[in-house]
Design a protein around this motif. Structure first.
Motif, PDB file in Angstrom:
ATOM      1  N   LEU A   1      11.564 -17.245  24.977  1.00 26.00           N
ATOM      2  CA  LEU A   1      11.302 -16.875  26.364  1.00 26.00           C
ATOM      3  C   LEU A   1      12.605 -16.652  27.126  1.00 26.00           C
ATOM      4  N   ASP A   2      13.597 -17.497  26.906  1.00 21.60           N
ATOM      5  CA  ASP A   2      14.904 -17.317  27.550  1.00 21.60           C
ATOM      6  C   ASP A   2      15.537 -15.987  27.143  1.00 21.60           C
ATOM      7  N   GLN A   3      15.447 -15.655  25.863  1.00 21.50           N
ATOM      8  CA  GLN A   3      15.998 -14.384  25.396  1.00 21.50           C
ATOM      9  C   GLN A   3      15.243 -13.203  25.997  1.00 21.50           C
TER      10      GLN A   3
ATOM     11  N   ASN B   1      17.520  -1.997  24.079  1.00 18.20           N
ATOM     12  CA  ASN B   1      17.704  -3.415  24.359  1.00 18.20           C
ATOM     13  C   ASN B   1      16.405  -4.187  24.179  1.00 18.20           C
ATOM     14  N   ILE B   2      15.318  -3.643  24.658  1.00 17.72           N
ATOM     15  CA  ILE B   2      14.045  -4.373  24.610  1.00 17.72           C
ATOM     16  C   ILE B   2      13.407  -4.304  23.221  1.00 17.72           C
ATOM     17  N   LEU B   3      13.696  -3.240  22.456  1.00 12.04           N
ATOM     18  CA  LEU B   3      13.068  -3.088  21.143  1.00 12.04           C
ATOM     19  C   LEU B   3      13.811  -3.817  20.031  1.00 12.04           C
ATOM     20  N   ASP B   4      15.077  -4.158  20.250  1.00  9.48           N
ATOM     21  CA  ASP B   4      15.819  -4.930  19.261  1.00  9.48           C
ATOM     22  C   ASP B   4      15.357  -6.374  19.305  1.00  9.48           C
ATOM     23  N   GLU B   5      15.117  -6.933  18.153  1.00 10.04           N
ATOM     24  CA  GLU B   5      14.707  -8.329  18.009  1.00 10.04           C
ATOM     25  C   GLU B   5      13.494  -8.674  18.877  1.00 10.04           C
ATOM     26  N   ALA B   6      12.459  -7.858  18.770  1.00  8.45           N
ATOM     27  CA  ALA B   6      11.223  -8.117  19.510  1.00  8.45           C
ATOM     28  C   ALA B   6      10.572  -9.402  18.991  1.00  8.45           C
ATOM     29  N   PRO B   7      10.071 -10.246  19.885  1.00  6.22           N
ATOM     30  CA  PRO B   7       9.436 -11.484  19.421  1.00  6.22           C
ATOM     31  C   PRO B   7       8.131 -11.185  18.673  1.00  6.22           C
TER      32      PRO B   7
ATOM     33  N   LYS C   1       6.340 -12.639  24.220  1.00  7.15           N
ATOM     34  CA  LYS C   1       5.700 -11.365  23.915  1.00  7.15           C
ATOM     35  C   LYS C   1       5.184 -10.699  25.188  1.00  7.15           C
ATOM     36  N   THR C   2       4.564 -11.494  26.064  1.00  5.45           N
ATOM     37  CA  THR C   2       4.009 -10.954  27.300  1.00  5.45           C
ATOM     38  C   THR C   2       5.111 -10.416  28.205  1.00  5.45           C
ATOM     39  N   LEU C   3       6.185 -11.180  28.359  1.00  3.47           N
ATOM     40  CA  LEU C   3       7.302 -10.730  29.193  1.00  3.47           C
ATOM     41  C   LEU C   3       7.948  -9.477  28.617  1.00  3.47           C
ATOM     42  N   THR C   4       8.080  -9.407  27.313  1.00  2.00           N
ATOM     43  CA  THR C   4       8.658  -8.222  26.672  1.00  2.00           C
ATOM     44  C   THR C   4       7.771  -7.009  26.891  1.00  2.00           C
TER      45      THR C   4
ATOM     46  N   LYS D   1      -0.390  -2.071  21.265  1.00  2.54           N
ATOM     47  CA  LYS D   1      -0.743  -3.317  21.941  1.00  2.54           C
ATOM     48  C   LYS D   1      -1.189  -3.025  23.369  1.00  2.54           C
ATOM     49  N   GLY D   2      -0.481  -2.139  24.034  1.00  2.00           N
ATOM     50  CA  GLY D   2      -0.860  -1.748  25.395  1.00  2.00           C
ATOM     51  C   GLY D   2      -2.207  -1.048  25.444  1.00  2.00           C
ATOM     52  N   MET D   3      -2.484  -0.217  24.447  1.00  2.00           N
ATOM     53  CA  MET D   3      -3.776   0.473  24.401  1.00  2.00           C
ATOM     54  C   MET D   3      -4.917  -0.501  24.165  1.00  2.00           C
ATOM     55  N   GLY D   4      -4.621  -1.616  23.551  1.00  2.00           N
ATOM     56  CA  GLY D   4      -5.644  -2.623  23.291  1.00  2.00           C
ATOM     57  C   GLY D   4      -5.906  -3.528  24.476  1.00  2.00           C
TER      58      GLY D   4
END
Length: 156
Positions: A35-37, A60-66, A75-78, A115-118
């Protein structure tokens, strides 16, 4: 007639049972660190968007996705941060942005689009925005991107 034999879990006696943990490496961070990351990445994305650097923000957001079962808050914050990027990008800029992403980043973006479409009616998520990105991503990355996304066990 005796039907108790139908209630036996035969998989419990099978030595070759494939466990979820054997399919992929677990996410290396605990939920608090994840969550901190995610918060740090969200701040970096806002900074990149303020400069007009959409490819940098997406990278930045797609690298190392939780991924995995224990980091739902991250996951929700990302996903929220990614939706901000998608909504703030002009439709004429999408093809160039998508083509500038590496294959791994394209695959991760496709995971987030699905995920967004779902999640209908979720926040400021628009189906037309997701479908527009999906169309441009499929044109750039091909059908293989969809296949890799559907078969990958690391769910975002």
């Amino acid at each position: 007639m005796d039907r108790e034999f139908r209630k036996i879990d035969i998989d419990a006696y099978d030595e070759d049972v494939l466990l979820e943990t054997e399919l992929y490496e677990p996410y290396p961070y605990d939920p608090a660190t994840a969550l901190d990351q995610a918060k740090q990445r969200a701040a970096a994305v806002r900074s990149s968007l303020a400069k007009g650097d959409v490819p940098g923000a997406l990278g930045n957001i797609l690298d190392e996705a939780p991924y995995g079962p224990n980091v739902e808050d991250a996951k929700t914050l990302t996903l929220q941060t990614l939706v901000t990027i998608l909504n703030s990008t002009k439709s004429t800029d999408i093809p160039g942005v998508v083509k500038s992403l590496s294959q791994d980043r394209q695959d991760t973006l496709m995971k987030y689009l699905y995920k967004g479409m779902g999640m209908p009616g979720w926040g400021d998520l628009s189906g037309s925005v997701l479908l527009g990105w999906h169309e441009k991503l499929t044109e750039a990355a091909g059908i293989g991107c969809i296949v890799r996304t559907m078969t990958d066990r690391k769910t975002v």
